[in-house]
Structure formats: structure tokens, C-alpha cells
Design a protein around this motif. Structure first.
Motif, PDB file in Angstrom:
ATOM      1  N   TRP A   7      19.503 -27.633  24.735  1.00 43.98           N
ATOM      2  CA  TRP A   7      20.590 -28.597  24.659  1.00 43.98           C
ATOM      3  C   TRP A   7      21.717 -28.234  25.606  1.00 43.98           C
ATOM      4  CZ3 TRP A   7      21.636 -30.466  18.948  1.00 43.98           C
ATOM      5  CH2 TRP A   7      20.451 -31.005  18.428  1.00 43.98           C
ATOM      6  N   GLU A   8      22.539 -29.233  25.926  1.00 40.24           N
ATOM      7  CA  GLU A   8      23.668 -29.062  26.846  1.00 40.24           C
ATOM      8  C   GLU A   8      24.899 -29.701  26.241  1.00 40.24           C
ATOM      9  OE1 GLU A   8      20.515 -29.427  30.595  1.00 40.24           O
ATOM     10  OE2 GLU A   8      22.272 -30.750  30.543  1.00 40.24           O
ATOM     11  N   LEU A   9      26.011 -28.978  26.283  1.00 41.04           N
ATOM     12  CA  LEU A   9      27.222 -29.363  25.549  1.00 41.04           C
ATOM     13  C   LEU A   9      28.435 -29.399  26.472  1.00 41.04           C
ATOM     14  CD1 LEU A   9      29.012 -29.643  22.897  1.00 41.04           C
ATOM     15  CD2 LEU A   9      28.999 -27.130  22.838  1.00 41.04           C
ATOM     16  N   ILE A  41      33.231 -34.736  22.661  1.00 35.99           N
ATOM     17  CA  ILE A  41      32.107 -33.815  22.689  1.00 35.99           C
ATOM     18  C   ILE A  41      30.882 -34.616  23.107  1.00 35.99           C
ATOM     19  CG2 ILE A  41      30.508 -32.480  21.249  1.00 35.99           C
ATOM     20  CD1 ILE A  41      32.858 -31.441  19.690  1.00 35.99           C
ATOM     21  N   LEU A  42      30.253 -34.171  24.167  1.00 39.48           N
ATOM     22  CA  LEU A  42      29.014 -34.783  24.637  1.00 39.48           C
ATOM     23  C   LEU A  42      27.888 -33.782  24.425  1.00 39.48           C
ATOM     24  CD1 LEU A  42      30.110 -36.399  28.036  1.00 39.48           C
ATOM     25  CD2 LEU A  42      30.079 -37.446  25.771  1.00 39.48           C
ATOM     26  N   MET A  43      26.799 -34.236  23.822  1.00 42.67           N
ATOM     27  CA  MET A  43      25.639 -33.386  23.600  1.00 42.67           C
ATOM     28  C   MET A  43      24.393 -34.104  24.091  1.00 42.67           C
ATOM     29  SD  MET A  43      24.829 -30.347  22.205  1.00 42.67           S
ATOM     30  CE  MET A  43      25.735 -29.942  20.684  1.00 42.67           C
ATOM     31  N   THR A  44      23.629 -33.433  24.941  1.00 43.29           N
ATOM     32  CA  THR A  44      22.363 -33.974  25.404  1.00 43.29           C
ATOM     33  C   THR A  44      21.339 -32.854  25.433  1.00 43.29           C
ATOM     34  OG1 THR A  44      21.286 -35.274  27.162  1.00 43.29           O
ATOM     35  CG2 THR A  44      22.855 -33.587  27.855  1.00 43.29           C
ATOM     36  N   ASP A  45      20.096 -33.188  25.773  1.00 43.27           N
ATOM     37  CA  ASP A  45      19.073 -32.168  25.936  1.00 43.27           C
ATOM     38  C   ASP A  45      18.640 -32.147  27.389  1.00 43.27           C
ATOM     39  OD1 ASP A  45      17.667 -34.678  25.749  1.00 43.27           O
ATOM     40  OD2 ASP A  45      15.820 -33.527  25.523  1.00 43.27           O
ATOM     41  N   ASP A  70      23.342 -20.781  14.554  1.00 42.40           N
ATOM     42  CA  ASP A  70      22.089 -20.093  14.837  1.00 42.40           C
ATOM     43  C   ASP A  70      21.421 -20.666  16.086  1.00 42.40           C
ATOM     44  OD1 ASP A  70      19.921 -18.421  14.645  1.00 42.40           O
ATOM     45  OD2 ASP A  70      18.872 -19.647  13.144  1.00 42.40           O
ATOM     46  N   VAL A  71      22.073 -20.449  17.232  1.00 42.95           N
ATOM     47  CA  VAL A  71      21.537 -20.859  18.525  1.00 42.95           C
ATOM     48  C   VAL A  71      21.892 -19.782  19.544  1.00 42.95           C
ATOM     49  CG1 VAL A  71      21.710 -23.345  18.062  1.00 42.95           C
ATOM     50  CG2 VAL A  71      23.609 -22.144  19.183  1.00 42.95           C
ATOM     51  N   ILE A  72      21.223 -19.828  20.687  1.00 47.16           N
ATOM     52  CA  ILE A  72      21.595 -18.969  21.812  1.00 47.16           C
ATOM     53  C   ILE A  72      22.573 -19.744  22.679  1.00 47.16           C
ATOM     54  CG2 ILE A  72      20.771 -17.752  23.850  1.00 47.16           C
ATOM     55  CD1 ILE A  72      18.063 -17.466  22.450  1.00 47.16           C
ATOM     56  N   ALA A  73      23.798 -19.268  22.791  1.00 46.62           N
ATOM     57  CA  ALA A  73      24.812 -19.913  23.625  1.00 46.62           C
ATOM     58  C   ALA A  73      24.727 -19.351  25.041  1.00 46.62           C
ATOM     59  CB  ALA A  73      26.198 -19.683  23.046  1.00 46.62           C
ATOM     60  N   LYS A  74      24.585 -20.229  26.018  1.00 49.48           N
ATOM     61  CA  LYS A  74      24.454 -19.789  27.406  1.00 49.48           C
ATOM     62  C   LYS A  74      25.490 -20.461  28.295  1.00 49.48           C
ATOM     63  CE  LYS A  74      19.618 -18.367  27.756  1.00 49.48           C
ATOM     64  NZ  LYS A  74      18.366 -18.517  28.531  1.00 49.48           N
ATOM     65  N   PRO A  75      26.520 -19.714  28.726  1.00 48.23           N
ATOM     66  CA  PRO A  75      27.396 -20.250  29.768  1.00 48.23           C
ATOM     67  C   PRO A  75      26.580 -20.404  31.050  1.00 48.23           C
ATOM     68  CG  PRO A  75      28.333 -18.289  28.705  1.00 48.23           C
ATOM     69  CD  PRO A  75      26.898 -18.357  28.315  1.00 48.23           C
ATOM     70  N   ILE A 117      21.889 -23.653  23.621  1.00 53.62           N
ATOM     71  CA  ILE A 117      22.898 -24.646  24.002  1.00 53.62           C
ATOM     72  C   ILE A 117      23.643 -24.102  25.217  1.00 53.62           C
ATOM     73  CG2 ILE A 117      24.983 -25.897  23.351  1.00 53.62           C
ATOM     74  CD1 ILE A 117      24.053 -25.940  20.501  1.00 53.62           C
ATOM     75  N   ARG A 118      23.558 -24.823  26.325  1.00 55.71           N
ATOM     76  CA  ARG A 118      24.243 -24.429  27.551  1.00 55.71           C
ATOM     77  C   ARG A 118      25.556 -25.200  27.684  1.00 55.71           C
ATOM     78  NH1 ARG A 118      18.769 -24.189  28.911  1.00 55.71           N
ATOM     79  NH2 ARG A 118      18.173 -22.242  29.971  1.00 55.71           N
ATOM     80  N   PHE A 119      26.553 -24.553  28.296  1.00 57.89           N
ATOM     81  CA  PHE A 119      27.811 -25.223  28.606  1.00 57.89           C
ATOM     82  C   PHE A 119      28.338 -24.655  29.914  1.00 57.89           C
ATOM     83  CE2 PHE A 119      28.675 -21.580  25.956  1.00 57.89           C
ATOM     84  CZ  PHE A 119      29.812 -20.988  26.481  1.00 57.89           C
ATOM     85  N   PHE A 120      28.919 -25.534  30.729  1.00 59.54           N
ATOM     86  CA  PHE A 120      29.234 -25.159  32.110  1.00 59.54           C
ATOM     87  C   PHE A 120      30.725 -25.011  32.401  1.00 59.54           C
ATOM     88  CE2 PHE A 120      29.693 -29.723  32.079  1.00 59.54           C
ATOM     89  CZ  PHE A 120      30.743 -29.972  32.942  1.00 59.54           C
ATOM     90  N   ARG A 121      31.589 -25.476  31.517  1.00 58.58           N
ATOM     91  CA  ARG A 121      33.000 -25.632  31.875  1.00 58.58           C
ATOM     92  C   ARG A 121      33.779 -24.346  31.584  1.00 58.58           C
ATOM     93  NH1 ARG A 121      35.038 -30.640  33.126  1.00 58.58           N
ATOM     94  NH2 ARG A 121      33.478 -31.797  31.936  1.00 58.58           N
ATOM     95  N   GLY A 122      34.187 -23.659  32.649  1.00 58.90           N
ATOM     96  CA  GLY A 122      34.879 -22.395  32.491  1.00 58.90           C
ATOM     97  C   GLY A 122      36.177 -22.503  31.729  1.00 58.90           C
ATOM     98  N   ALA A 123      36.885 -23.619  31.901  1.00 57.81           N
ATOM     99  CA  ALA A 123      38.171 -23.790  31.223  1.00 57.81           C
ATOM    100  C   ALA A 123      38.021 -23.847  29.714  1.00 57.81           C
ATOM    101  CB  ALA A 123      38.860 -25.057  31.725  1.00 57.81           C
ATOM    102  N   MET A 124      36.827 -24.169  29.223  1.00 55.60           N
ATOM    103  CA  MET A 124      36.586 -24.282  27.786  1.00 55.60           C
ATOM    104  C   MET A 124      35.724 -23.139  27.251  1.00 55.60           C
ATOM    105  SD  MET A 124      38.302 -26.970  27.154  1.00 55.60           S
ATOM    106  CE  MET A 124      37.830 -27.266  25.450  1.00 55.60           C
TER     107      MET A 124
END
Length: 350
Positions: A71-73, A91-95, A153-158, A134-141
Motif C-alpha cells: 500500500w501507498e499512503l 489522507i490518500l491510500m492506494t495499492d 501491524d505493518v511494515i512502514a517504508k519511507p 505501507i510506503r510514504f514519500f513525503r519528507g515533510a510528513m
């Protein structure tokens, strides 16, 4: 399948610590095995927000069989003012396939890690497919999202490998927000990606064990990556393929970098373990740089005058394809890749 050889001379990377440059070689053509046609990349239409203050979710039926556990957040303000004074937060969530698209508006006084966690948990509870990552790309957040996901219970990946999410945000910036009451065009393009404490602007040297002996700028027809093409998840080794924008011309070429090394398996495995986001040619610094994770940069090679010209063509090709490009890691010109990554450079202004 043969790479295009226009402006694709191979070159040997000099040590980043040495001023001398490698000599150019003849164009290097690289072959892949021709396999079954690639599976089509699913698409879905953008959701619309009826109001800026109520939660909104995709109203179309979800095909859960096509939803992936990757997933991507995103959580960020949009170029819309609610009631003429408060920023719209979403909040936008997609796969990774782009099939699942869920949008939730946040009250501006509840933009915090606790509320983000509550919304994410709610989305997970309502989903037939549960996320593993769950991946997220925004450094400011980074802090807010990282804290919110740490108790789930997920793996968070910047990571900047949020290709489906980036495509969706671009669609919303183009088609949704300008039609909303309170739209503020002057607020567009403030992405919160660069200019944060996470940004690392100086590339560090790749470990010697992972550096390629030779590199080549090459091109492949876009048709190879769409239905009827010959590149799919079965013949890319440990690599990954991002979504392809269907609006791109089918007869165009995708630019890429082939890394030739006797340690192809080791380098491909290392790249698979990190979040490789792309390869950028820094023409001002005359450097070929690999981008990984949310902010890391690795120096692959220094560029001499001729290589700099090829790198400029490579960057122009990326721009023409909206950032789409690829990396292939292989032992030599005749072997299948140990890893092949189709990537897209995420725009700074999302």
C-alpha cells in the motif's frame, strides 16, 4: 528484445575520488529473452470529493482480487480552502496496482499522528486485502506518518517508490481540485518533498563490492512494458515494474541505464533490499547518481564530456516520458538481468 543503441555508448566509471575518466566504448546492445506478453496494468478512475469537510471514499465497487498488499499512503494539505479560510487536508491510500483508491478528508484541527493512525486502521479494517507494507514519500510528513504507522501491524517504508500514489495525486491536481469550491491555484506545487531535514543533497560513494564495472545509457520501446510487450514480472529477476501511464505514446522510447558487473546477483539483491527510486544524471556536478529510499543518494560514476552529452539525452528522454526510466543489472550484454526495475521519478511538486 534489443536495446536501442542511439547515444548508448557504454562507459567504465572512474573512481569518484579520481579525476581521470574512463574511455568510451562501442555501443553495447543488450538482449533479453522474449517471453509471454506482459499482464495489463489495471486502472481506475479518480474519486471526487463532494465536500471538503466530510469523509469521502471511492464509491465504485472494489475488485479485491486485483488489490496488492503493498500500500501507498499520503497525508497532506491540498490547494483548496474550506469555508474560505482553512486548508483541506486529505489522507490518500492506494495499492501498488492502483486498483484501490480511498480518500478521506481530515479536519484541519485533527492533523496529528493519532488521527492518521485511526483513519489508517479504519481503512484496513474495512478492506478485504490487508497491507503488509505501507510506503510514504513525503519528507515533510515523515515524523507524523512514521509515528502513526509504528503502532499498526505493518511494515512502514519511507520510500519514493510510491508510483501509483504519485499518478493518482497528479490526476487529482489536474482534474479534481480545480473543480472544487475554494480552489487556490497559488497553493499548488508546494509538495513538501524537498527542503526538509531529511534531504541529503550530497551523494555518497557506493561500496566497492556493489559498483558496476561498466554502465551504458540505453533505450527500450514503451511497447515492451504494456500489454503485448515482452517484459513482465516473470523475467525481471528480483526487480520491480511500476505502473505505466496509458497516456504516454506507445511508439516512444523509455531511457534507462544498464549496469554491467560480474557481481550482478549481489548488486541486484542489494537493490531489491533497498527502495531504489531511480537514476539521475546530475549534469552540473557531472555525476551519475542512484536515488534510494526517501532521501538517499549514491554516486555511481563521474561523467566526462562525451558521457555528459549522453546523460543530457537520457534526462531529456526521462522528461519526455514524465520521469519514466529503468535500471537493468546484468553480468554482460548477452545474459538476462539479475534485476530489472521500471521506475518513475516522482515530481517535486505533488
Amino acid at each position: 528484445l534489443v536495446f536501442s543503441a542511439s547515444s548508448t555508448d557504454g562507459f567504465t566509471p572512474p573512481s569518484p575520488d579520481v579525476s581521470s575518466s574512463g574511455s568510451l566504448a562501442r555501443p553495447r546492445l543488450t538482449r533479453f529473452s522474449v517471453v509471454d506478453a506482459a499482464a495489463s496494468s489495471p486502472s481506475s478512475s479518480s474519486p471526487s470529493l463532494n465536500t471538503a469537510v466530510n469523509d469521502d471514499k471511492e464509491s465504485q465497487p472494489m475488485d479485491w482480487d486485483k488489490v496488492t498488499p503493498d500500500w501507498e499512503l499520503d497525508c497532506y494539505s491540498r490547494p483548496v480552502l474550506v469555508d474560505g479560510k482553512k486548508k483541506l487536508w486529505e489522507i490518500l491510500m492506494t495499492d501498488s496496482s492502483g486498483n484501490m483508491r480511498i480518500c478521506r478528508a481530515l479536519p484541519s484541527n485533527k492533523v496529528n499522528s493519532r488521527e492518521v493512525r485511526r483513519v489508517v486502521e479504519e481503512i484496513i479494517d474495512e478492506s478485504d486485502v490487508k497491507p503488509g507494507t505501507i510506503r510514504f514519500f513525503r519528507g515533510a510528513m515523515f515524523n507524523m506518518i512514521n509515528i502513526a504507522l509504528s503502532e499498526i501491524d505493518v511494515i512502514a517504508k519511507p520510500s519514493r517508490c510510491t508510483f501509483a500514489l504519485a499518478q493518482w495525486i497528479e490526476e487529482r491536481n489536474r482534474d479534481i481540485y480545480p473543480n472544487m469550491k475554494g480552489y487556490q491555484p497559488t497553493m499548488s506545487g508546494i509538495g513538501g518533498i524537498g527542503g526538509t531535514f531529511l534531504d541529503i543533497r550530497t551523494a555518497v560513494k557506493l561500496p566497492d563490492a556493489l559498483r558496476g564495472e561498466k554502465y551504458a545509457f540505453v533505450g527500450l520501446p514503451l511497447a515492451e512494458f504494456i500489454p503485448g510487450g515482452s517484459i513482465n514480472r516473470d523475467n525481471i529477476g528480483v526487480g520491480r515494474l511500476c505502473l505505466v501511464d496509458k497516456s504516454l505514446p506507445a511508439d516512444s522510447y523509455v531511457q534507462g541505464v544498464v549496469i554491467l558487473t560480474s557481481r550482478a546477483k549481489a548488486l541486484a539483491s542489494w537493490l531489491a533490499g533497498t527502495e531504489v527510486a531511480g537514476v539521475k544524471a546530475d549534469l552540473r556536478k557531472r555525476e551519475l547518481v542512484m536515488e534510494t529510499d526517501i532521501d538517499n543518494q549514491y554516486l555511481m560514476a563521474k561523467l566526462d564530456d562525451d558521457q555528459r552529452k549522453e546523460a543530457a539525452t537520457y534526462e531529456e528522454g526521462k522528461d519526455a516520458m514524465n520521469g519514466l526510466h529503468f535500471i537493468s543489472v546484468q553480468t554482460d550484454e548477452n545474459n538476462d538481468p539479475a534485476g530489472f526495475w521500471l521506475l518513475r521519478e516522482i515530481p517535486e511538486n505533488l
